[in-house]
Design an enzyme around this catalytic site. Sequence first.
Site, PDB file in Angstrom:
ATOM      1  N   SER A 151     -12.527   6.868  -2.384  1.00 18.63           N
ATOM      2  CA  SER A 151     -11.953   7.080  -3.712  1.00 18.63           C
ATOM      3  C   SER A 151     -12.021   8.555  -4.116  1.00 18.63           C
ATOM      4  CB  SER A 151     -12.759   6.239  -4.717  1.00 18.63           C
ATOM      5  OG  SER A 151     -12.477   6.625  -6.042  1.00 18.63           O
ATOM      6  N   TYR A 199      -5.738   9.913  -7.471  1.00 20.06           N
ATOM      7  CA  TYR A 199      -5.204   9.737  -8.826  1.00 20.06           C
ATOM      8  C   TYR A 199      -4.423  10.993  -9.176  1.00 20.06           C
ATOM      9  CZ  TYR A 199      -8.398   5.864  -9.810  1.00 20.06           C
ATOM     10  OH  TYR A 199      -9.064   4.665  -9.802  1.00 20.06           O
ATOM     11  N   HIS A 244      -6.061  -3.704 -10.327  1.00 19.22           N
ATOM     12  CA  HIS A 244      -7.289  -2.902 -10.400  1.00 19.22           C
ATOM     13  C   HIS A 244      -8.503  -3.818 -10.574  1.00 19.22           C
ATOM     14  CE1 HIS A 244      -7.916   1.543 -10.590  1.00 19.22           C
ATOM     15  NE2 HIS A 244      -9.143   1.168 -10.876  1.00 19.22           N
TER      16      HIS A 244
HETATM   17  C1  GLV Z   1     -11.945   3.488 -11.102  1.00 18.31           C
HETATM   18  O1  GLV Z   1     -11.148   3.322 -10.248  1.00 18.31           O
HETATM   19  C2  GLV Z   1     -12.404   2.461 -11.964  1.00 18.31           C
HETATM   20  O2  GLV Z   1     -11.816   1.374 -11.966  1.00 18.31           O
HETATM   21  O3  GLV Z   1     -13.362   2.702 -12.690  1.00 18.31           O
END
Ligand code: GLV
Length: 394
Positions: free
Chosen positions: A107, A130, A276
Site C-alpha cells: 500500500s 492513491y 474498500h
Molecule cells: C486505507 O486504505 C484505509 O482504508 O484506511
Amino acid sequence: MTVITSIADLRELARRRVPRAMFDYADRGSYDEITIRRNRADLEAIAFRQRVAIDVSAQSLATTIAGEPATMPVAIAPTGLTGLFYPDGEIVGARAAQAFGIPFCLSTLSICSIEDVRAAVSKPFWFQLYLMRDRDFNQHLIARAQAAQCSAIVLTLDLQVQGVRRQDLKNGLAIPPRLTARNAFEIAMRPSWALGVLFGRRRSFGNLEGRMPGATGLVTLSQWIATQFDPTVSWKDVEWVRSQWPGKLILKGVLDAEDARLACESGADAIVVSNHGGRQLDGAPSTISALPAVVEATDGRCEVLLDGGVQCGQDVLRALALGAKACLIGKSFLYALAAMGGEGVTTALDLIRKELAVSLALTGCNNVQAVDRSILFDSAPAATLTRSVVKASS
Ligand code: GLV
C-alpha cells in the site's frame, strides 16, 4: 488456542495480540457497517451444487493473475498500516506471499517503504497508488515503484474522500501510534507488540517521509487523508497514470458496470471489484453481488478480480463461479499477520488453499480455471430453494 482451523481463529488471536485501535482499523467498516456485513452475508448465501462420482484426483489450483503465475487464485490486498500490526509487517507479508507463490500488493500507506520491501524480496510485487493533490509526488512514487521493479500498479479509485470509520474516531487512531494514559494498560498487556512495533524501528508511513508532521504534530489518519488525497480525480487522471506506467495497471474500487466499461476504455489490464472492504460508501452493494454485472460489462476486455469479505476457500470459489479470475484478501491477511506474523500468513494461505481444493473437488471440478456458474446450485435444473438468493446477488 493451539489448533488454528479458520481465519476466525486468527482473527481472535489478533484481537488479543494488538491494541484495540489497530484491531478495529482492520476489522471495522464505515458508518453503520451495512456494506461490510453485506460482503459476508451475500457470499455465505451462495450455495454450491454438490456433485458425486466424478474423478477429482488430479486437481489444479494454479492460475495467472494480471498475467503473473500464481499457485492459487488469491493475492494479498494492499492494506494501510500493515507494519503496525506486526514489526516489518509488509516485509513479512511479502515474503510469505512470495514463498507461497501468490502476488503481494504494497500500500501507499505502508509502514515499510517500497525500497524496504524491494530489498527484502526477490520477486516483483505490486504497488498500490492513491492520487494525491500533489501530482509530482505521485510521479515520484511511480518512479520509485518502477525502480523497485514492481510488476503492477494498483490504482485505488474509491477513496477520493474518506468514509467515516466511527470506531477509528472513538479509538483516536493516530500515526505513529503513541503511548497514552488511556491505552497504557492495554499496551502493557501486549508486550510483544509494544516491543516490536511501538518501540520498533519503523512506526510511520515509509513511503511518505517528509509528508507527515513530525512527532510533535500527531494527526489522525482521516485528517491526513482529507488534506492530501485528491477529490478531483477523473478518468483523465487514470489515463495519466496509464501514460506514466509501462507495467500492468489494475484499477481498484470498481463496483459498477458503467465504471467497468470506462475502466476498460482507460487501458486497465485488470480491475478489482471492491467497496474498500465496506470501509467507504456504506450502503453500497456487496462486491459478490456486483460482480456478475461488472464481468458482463468488461466483456473479456480486462481481467476481473474481487475483494471484500473473502475469508475462506469457499468464498474464492464463489467469486470464481461468478466470473472473477482471483480474489484479494485484506482483512484475512491482517488478522493472520497480527496473530502470528509470517507463520500466521502462511497458515491463512494454507487454510484457504485446502478449503478451495476440497470444495472444488466436492463440486466435481478439477481445475480452478474451468470453474463457472455451473458449480452453483442456482444453475442446477431442479434447484429452486436458493435460486432467489443467488438471483438477488447477481
Ligand atoms: C486505507 O486504505 C484505509 O482504508 O484506511
